[in-house]
Design a protein around this motif. Structure first.
Motif, PDB file in Angstrom:
ATOM      1  N   GLY A  27       0.790  -1.223   0.000  1.00 10.78           N
ATOM      2  CA  GLY A  27       0.000   0.000   0.000  1.00 10.78           C
ATOM      3  C   GLY A  27       0.824   1.276   0.000  1.00 10.78           C
ATOM      4  O   GLY A  27       0.274   2.368  -0.158  1.00 10.78           O
ATOM      5  N   GLU A  28       2.134   1.159   0.138  1.00  8.61           N
ATOM      6  CA  GLU A  28       2.965   2.370   0.203  1.00  8.61           C
ATOM      7  C   GLU A  28       3.413   2.843  -1.179  1.00  8.61           C
ATOM      8  O   GLU A  28       3.567   2.052  -2.099  1.00  8.61           O
ATOM      9  N   VAL A  29       3.631   4.153  -1.243  1.00  9.51           N
ATOM     10  CA  VAL A  29       4.207   4.727  -2.459  1.00  9.51           C
ATOM     11  C   VAL A  29       5.563   5.338  -2.092  1.00  9.51           C
ATOM     12  O   VAL A  29       5.644   6.216  -1.242  1.00  9.51           O
ATOM     13  N   SER A 165       0.936  -6.093  -8.033  1.00  6.83           N
ATOM     14  CA  SER A 165       1.067  -5.736  -6.610  1.00  6.83           C
ATOM     15  C   SER A 165       2.134  -4.668  -6.423  1.00  6.83           C
ATOM     16  O   SER A 165       2.013  -3.800  -5.578  1.00  6.83           O
ATOM     17  N   LEU A 166       3.194  -4.806  -7.208  1.00  3.93           N
ATOM     18  CA  LEU A 166       4.301  -3.850  -7.087  1.00  3.93           C
ATOM     19  C   LEU A 166       4.557  -3.198  -8.433  1.00  3.93           C
ATOM     20  O   LEU A 166       4.953  -3.856  -9.384  1.00  3.93           O
ATOM     21  N   CYS A 167       4.300  -1.890  -8.481  1.00  7.81           N
ATOM     22  CA  CYS A 167       4.495  -1.170  -9.749  1.00  7.81           C
ATOM     23  C   CYS A 167       5.737  -0.297  -9.630  1.00  7.81           C
ATOM     24  O   CYS A 167       5.858   0.496  -8.706  1.00  7.81           O
ATOM     25  N   ILE A 168       6.635  -0.493 -10.592  1.00  9.70           N
ATOM     26  CA  ILE A 168       7.841   0.331 -10.627  1.00  9.70           C
ATOM     27  C   ILE A 168       7.734   1.218 -11.853  1.00  9.70           C
ATOM     28  O   ILE A 168       7.646   0.729 -12.978  1.00  9.70           O
ATOM     29  N   ARG A 192      -4.160   2.853  -6.539  1.00 11.39           N
ATOM     30  CA  ARG A 192      -3.655   2.884  -5.159  1.00 11.39           C
ATOM     31  C   ARG A 192      -4.638   2.214  -4.231  1.00 11.39           C
ATOM     32  O   ARG A 192      -5.832   2.497  -4.256  1.00 11.39           O
ATOM     33  N   SER A 193      -4.130   1.295  -3.434  1.00 13.66           N
ATOM     34  CA  SER A 193      -4.982   0.615  -2.465  1.00 13.66           C
ATOM     35  C   SER A 193      -4.061  -0.081  -1.482  1.00 13.66           C
ATOM     36  O   SER A 193      -2.848  -0.163  -1.726  1.00 13.66           O
ATOM     37  N   PRO A 194      -4.594  -0.599  -0.389  1.00 19.16           N
ATOM     38  CA  PRO A 194      -3.715  -1.273   0.587  1.00 19.16           C
ATOM     39  C   PRO A 194      -2.992  -2.485   0.010  1.00 19.16           C
ATOM     40  O   PRO A 194      -2.033  -2.968   0.594  1.00 19.16           O
ATOM     41  N   GLU A 195      -3.427  -2.974  -1.170  1.00 17.93           N
ATOM     42  CA  GLU A 195      -2.779  -4.168  -1.739  1.00 17.93           C
ATOM     43  C   GLU A 195      -1.667  -3.818  -2.726  1.00 17.93           C
ATOM     44  O   GLU A 195      -0.894  -4.680  -3.125  1.00 17.93           O
ATOM     45  N   HIS A 196      -1.656  -2.581  -3.215  1.00 15.79           N
ATOM     46  CA  HIS A 196      -0.705  -2.240  -4.263  1.00 15.79           C
ATOM     47  C   HIS A 196       0.349  -1.277  -3.766  1.00 15.79           C
ATOM     48  O   HIS A 196       0.026  -0.283  -3.126  1.00 15.79           O
TER      49      HIS A 196
END
Lengths: 252, 433
Positions: A27-29, A165-168, A192-196
């Motif tokens: 969920g973090e950016v 789940s993980l976007c770079i 954006r959400s707690p899972e991504h």
């Protein structure tokens, strides 16, 4: 989600990353900023599994697994997505073909059935509309003759369809005008959400006006030299990277 | 036994024996073939292609009526919207052909035309091919059994494409054909030549197509060569374009063990010629394409774009020659040859030649021979596609970019299917294309 511990990477025997540690929770950016040549792109490529990079130390754990042991396609199927700085043009295969192949590869990996053709079209239509793209866009060759902005939006389209789940995002903001930047940012924000989780690799603070990061890291000479909140990005914007280079040099 | 003796026995089967002009041409062809045989690699234009395996065998023409041909095979390659002339083992199969609705006198089997309207055949036969005096052409002149005569009168636009389907069915069989296409002033036509075979035995197909385009005539000509794995194939397509005539030729070669196609055209004032081609030298295939464009008069435009793939122990040859004659000022010619080598044992020889005798011209050519782009492979992998599939997808993409130029759509899809069948491990999902 992702834990990088003391990662060392070299290219052609030249050290590029010299001990990076980073912890990204679900969920973090995270924004990774830094001057040219600081190793930003190397980090994104190593996480996506591009060949030509030699990991000489450290480890990367993604959802409890050793990421560096996985092939690029396995990483993708497990939910790691790299939005390329320079997406590759592949005429002769349509955009929509790749979207289908990619989505079904992920689904097969999860044990899900292949997506139905009609459902797929409906899904994709919704996404292209949100990205302000024409439907004809789907039937063109992959990135073939796309403008810089179209290529970046196409990366975001793929991301939106795959819901990784993980976007770079590797310098996705470079070369975009303000309207395209907003569209790209909306695409990211809607996922954006707690899972991504997101890692935004960027040279400029501009993108962070539209995608608010939880943590900002400053990369210089292959190390994270400073981490902080969104205010750190603003500080970089006003002061430039000069002071970072000096402090990095001082810490060697 | 040799070809001369063999055909002496079959002499009554060859059409037009009552025509003196044709007899003279046949005898000249026979004499020429008897002394020179098939071309040898010693000849400059044949240096990459050795046809000795053909020379060693004696292929036999069909004796009587045309053989039966499996309907399903035929229908797989017949275009639903086209008229079709079907030749089985080089013999016209009337019951398999679809000609209803064709304007009267526009399309005839050549053997029939030599009976019914020999003057029409005489006007076009061996007028252009006479320039191409090598063994294969001489062989077809001497021994052709049939062919198609397509004569589109001035101003007529043939509304549907005409497909000539060649099916080889017999082991060691020989099909020898001569096709004549004549498109008069301001007329237009689309002709598709499809070459297929059934069974797994070796055979030889030799076909020469002469194309006459009058002033401002237009022809779209597509050749699809998907002969079987042991087949030998020679095809010559020789055209002459009068003032402002337009020829658009597309050549797809995916089959055969040893195949050579020649595509030659002479361009008149302001004529336009577009050549597109794709060959897939997979397995042990040897595929040779030889093109020659002669710009004889000013202001003609030619665009030539060829792609080749060689895999396994396959060998591809492309020679593209453009000659700009002294009077052909303001010629605008471009040629490109892009090639992909997929294995250590595969080979591609690409030889572009520009010969320019005029001073005010625009000519360009480019050749590349390479492997798949590793950054494109990684891009696809990063989207979840495994490495082998990514390589296959890129190989397909490279070829498909040419196939996508083909019209109508039904033919494009057919060529795409043939392409997928010909590519090694092509795990492309046809239903997603």
């Amino acid at each position: 989600m992702l834990n990088i511990e003391n990662l060392h990477v070299q290219v052609d025997s030249k050290p590029i990353l010299q001990g990076i540690s980073l912890d990204v929770q679900a969920g973090e950016v995270h924004a990774i900023m830094g001057p040219n040549g600081s190793g930003k792109s190397t980090l994104s490529h190593v996480l996506a599994g591009r060949s030509g990079y030699e990991v000489t130390g450290g480890r990367v754990t993604y959802k409890g697994q050793n990421l560096l042991d996985m092939k690029p396609e396995e990483r993708a199927r497990e939910g790691v997505f790299l939005a390329f700085q320079y997406p590759v043009e592949i005429p002769g295969v349509s955009n929509i073909y790749l979207l289908k192949a990619a989505l079904n590869a992920v689904r097969r990996h999860r044990g899900d059935s292949e997506v139905d053709a009609m459902d797929f079209l409906q899904l994709v239509r919704g996404k292209i509309k949100a990205l302000n793209l024409d439907e004809q866009f789907l039937y063109r060759g992959i990135n073939e003759g796309f403008s810089g902005g179209e290529k970046k939006r196409n990366e975001i389209l793929q991301m939106a369809v795959l819901e990784p789940s993980l976007c770079i995002l590797d310098e996705t903001d470079s070369g975009l005008d303000i309207d395209a930047l907003k569209i790209v940012a909306d695409g990211v924000n809607s996922l954006r959400s707690p899972e991504h989780s997101f890692i935004l690799v960027t040279h400029y603070q501009r993108l962070l006006n539209y995608i608010k990061p939880d943590v900002v890291h400053v990369l210089a000479q292959g190390r994270i030299v400073k981490s902080g909140g969104p205010e750190l990005a603003l500080e970089l914007e006003s002061k430039g990277y000069g002071w970072i280079d000096q402090s990095a040099a001082a810490s060697v | 036994m040799n070809y001369a003796e063999q055909f002496r026995q079959l002499a009554p089967l060859l059409p037009g024996r009552h025509l003196d002009w044709l007899e003279a041409l046949r005898r000249a062809g026979e004499a020429r073939f008897a002394t020179g045989g098939f071309p040898s690699p010693r000849e400059e234009e044949w240096k990459y292609t050795n046809v000795a395996p053909i020379e060693k065998k004696l292929f036999k023409p069909a004796a009587g009526e045309s053989a039966r041909v499996d309907k399903a095979t035929l229908e797989r390659y017949r275009l639903p919207e086209a008229w079709s002339l079907v030749f089985v083992d080089g013999v016209y199969a009337k019951d398999r052909s679809i000609t209803a609705g064709l304007p009267e006198g526009v399309v005839l089997p050549l053997a029939e035309a030599l009976e019914r309207s020999p003057e029409q055949a005489e006007a076009f036969f061996h007028k252009i091919a006479a320039r191409e005096e090598h063994g294969f052409v001489a062989f077809t002149t001497a021994y052709f059994r049939d062919g198609a005569l397509i004569h589109v009168p001035a101003g007529l636009r043939l509304e549907k494409p005409l497909q000539i389907i060649h099916v080889a069915t017999r082991p060691d069989g020989l099909s020898v054909l001569r096709h004549l296409i004549a498109v008069e002033r301001n007329a237009e036509a689309r002709v598709i030549e499809t070459y297929i075979g059934t069974g797994s035995a070796s055979y030889l197909t030799a076909a020469v197509t002469e194309i006459h385009l009058d002033e401002n005539a237009g022809l779209e000509h597509i050749k699809l060569q998907i002969e079987t794995d042991k087949a030998y194939h020679f095809g010559g397509i020789y055209a002459e374009q009068a003032r402002s005539a337009r020829l658009r030729q597309h050549h797809a070669a995916f089959g055969g063990l040893l195949a050579r196609t020649e595509i030659h055209s002479e361009l008149g004032h302001g004529a336009e010629c577009e050549l597109d081609g794709l060959f897939l030298a997979t397995g042990r295939r040897h595929l040779d394409t030889h093109t020659l464009l002669r710009h004889r008069a000013p202001q003609a435009i030619s665009r030539e774009s060829y792609r080749g793939i060689a895999a396994g122990r396959g060998r591809g040859v492309f020679s593209g020659r453009i000659v700009v004659h002294q009077d052909a000022q303001k010629t605008d010619a471009e040629m490109s040859s892009r090639n992909l080598l997929l294995s250590e044992d595969a080979e591609i020889d690409s030889k572009p030649q520009l010969e320019i005798h005029a001073d005010d011209v625009k000519c360009a050519h480019g050749v590349t021979v390479g492997q798949l782009d590793s950054s494109a492979v990684f891009y696809l992998q990063s989207r979840g596609v495994d490495e082998l599939s990514a390589r296959n997808m890129l190989t397909f993409a490279f070829a498909n970019e040419m196939v996508e130029k083909i019209r109508p759509d039904s033919l494009k899809h057919q060529v795409q299917s043939a392409l997928l069948a010909a590519l090694p491990q092509a795990d492309i999902r046809e239903d997603w294309l």
